[in-house]
Design a protein around this motif. Structure first.
Motif, short mmCIF file in Angstrom:
data_model
loop_
_atom_site.label_atom_id
_atom_site.label_comp_id
_atom_site.label_asym_id
_atom_site.label_seq_id
_atom_site.Cartn_x
_atom_site.Cartn_y
_atom_site.Cartn_z
N ASP A 21 4.30 14.12 -8.73
CA ASP A 21 4.43 13.48 -7.42
C ASP A 21 5.65 14.10 -6.74
N THR A 23 6.30 13.79 -3.37
CA THR A 23 6.45 13.15 -2.07
C THR A 23 7.91 12.99 -1.66
N ASN A 54 -3.10 11.88 -1.96
CA ASN A 54 -3.98 10.83 -2.48
C ASN A 54 -3.13 9.66 -2.94
N GLU A 55 -3.77 8.53 -3.14
CA GLU A 55 -3.07 7.40 -3.73
C GLU A 55 -2.79 7.73 -5.19
N ARG A 56 -1.61 7.36 -5.66
CA ARG A 56 -1.24 7.64 -7.05
C ARG A 56 -1.45 6.38 -7.88
N GLU A 57 -2.66 6.20 -8.36
CA GLU A 57 -2.95 5.03 -9.16
C GLU A 57 -3.99 5.39 -10.21
N THR A 105 -0.01 3.95 3.55
CA THR A 105 0.91 3.10 2.80
C THR A 105 1.06 3.54 1.35
N TRP A 106 -0.03 3.86 0.68
CA TRP A 106 0.02 4.18 -0.75
C TRP A 106 -0.16 5.66 -1.02
N GLN A 107 -0.32 6.48 0.00
CA GLN A 107 -0.56 7.90 -0.22
C GLN A 107 0.69 8.63 -0.70
N ARG A 108 0.48 9.62 -1.55
CA ARG A 108 1.55 10.44 -2.10
C ARG A 108 1.12 11.90 -2.07
#
Length: 128
Positions: A21, A23, A54-57, A105-108
């Protein structure tokens, strides 16, 4: 906070895959850019890698694993190269305004490497 290795693995599909990540590093560089708005082009370094927003989950990585298992059978030769082709180009473009990345909001910003070693090698080109 700086670059962090994402603790998810798609071991059954591609055991050499690592995700970083980046970001926070990109955000810091954009905040110090000469212009407060523009587009940040983030490109992975040499070698088998690419950049994705993308969201990191964990659900994303689980879904990606299922998709890749269906599209590229485990016994396929050159599976790593086929997976790279499916995941797309090596560069992402992210607009920024007022010195901040325009992400959801959740994108990285994720650096995906295919050689088994987390790489911190990427370039940022800012276009104002």
């Amino acid at each position: 906070m700086t670059t962090v290795e994402v603790p998810y693995s798609i071991a059954s599909v591609l055991p050499t895959l690592t995700v970083m990540d980046i970001t926070n590093d990109i955000s810091r560089d954009v905040a110090h850019a000469a212009h407060p708005e523009g587009i940040a082009y983030i490109t992975s370094g040499p070698g088998p890698s690419l950049v994705r927003v993308n969201e990191r989950e964990s659900g994303f990585f689980e879904d990606l694993e299922c998709l890749l298992e269906r599209l590229v059978p485990l016994d396929t030769e050159q599976r790593e190269r086929l997976v790279q082709l499916l995941l797309g180009p090596r560069t992402e473009q992210v607009p920024f305004k007022d010195g901040a990345l325009c992400l959801g909001t959740w994108q990285r910003v994720l650096l995906v490497a295919f050689n088994g070693h987390p790489s911190r090698d990427w370039t940022l080109t800012i276009v104002a």
